[in-house]
Design an enzyme around this catalytic site. Structure first.
Site: not given
Ligand code: NI
Length: 183
Positions: A45, A50, A96-97, A138-139, A142
């Site tokens: 995701g 991000q 998480c990236l 999660h996304e 953000h």
């Molecule tokens: Ni993340």
């Protein structure tokens, strides 16, 4: 095109992201680039903040997850709004990236009901559970300026403090390109 990924410490990750309108320039291109960036970094995701954009867009692809029941989805969520979270909370070790090299257990409710528009600005209301529900939550976080480390208890946060500082200074070298805060 692959975008660099913003990491912990970048103010864009702490903003409340804004909805987009139909005149957003080259939305299809932006979404394709989001998917390319996500696949390039082996993510499931990715949210627009991000890649430095404080807008309400995220993409996910949970179709390759083993043991994912029900089956995964590949989709872009535009201007999403979570209408309801329900079911028992369960723990998963999340990554998480924007938090390279950190993985922590996070509790989230099982089911999520979400309203969003697709690339053609057609509205959908859908309900997801399991792994896909988790990635959506999660996304979505953000877009609200929330990262999973926010859910950790004070002890875990203290243990991670040096690691988070290192990330914000660019002293981590993931396999994908990152944008170091302030640079
Ligand atoms: Ni993340």
């Amino acid at each position: 095109m692959i975008y660099p990924v913003t990491v912990f410490g970048d103010p864009v990750l702490r903003k409340h992201a804004e909805p987009i309108t139909k005149d957003f320039e080259d939305l299809d291109g932006f979404i394709q680039n989001m998917f390319d960036t996500m696949y390039n970094s082996d993510g499931v995701g990715l949210a627009a903040p991000q890649v430095g954009q404080p807008i309400r867009v995220f993409v996910l692809d949970t179709t390759h997850e083993e043991d994912d029941e029900p089956a995964g989805i590949k989709k872009a969520f535009i201007n999403p709004e979570i209408l309801e979270k329900s079911g028992d909370e369960w723990v998963m070790n999340e990554g998480c990236l924007s938090l390279p090299e950190i993985r922590e257990d996070v509790l989230r409710p099982e089911t999520v009901k979400i309203k969003y528009v697709d690339e053609k600005f057609i509205e959908h209301i859908e309900e997801y559970s399991g792994f896909t529900s988790r990635v959506i939550q999660h996304e979505y976080d953000h877009l609200e300026g929330v990262m999973f480390v926010d859910y950790l208890n004070p002890l875990r946060k203290r243990i991670l403090k040096n690691k988070l500082t290192a990330i914000s200074k660019g002293k981590v070298i993931p396999k994908y390109k990152i944008k170091v805060p302030g640079k």
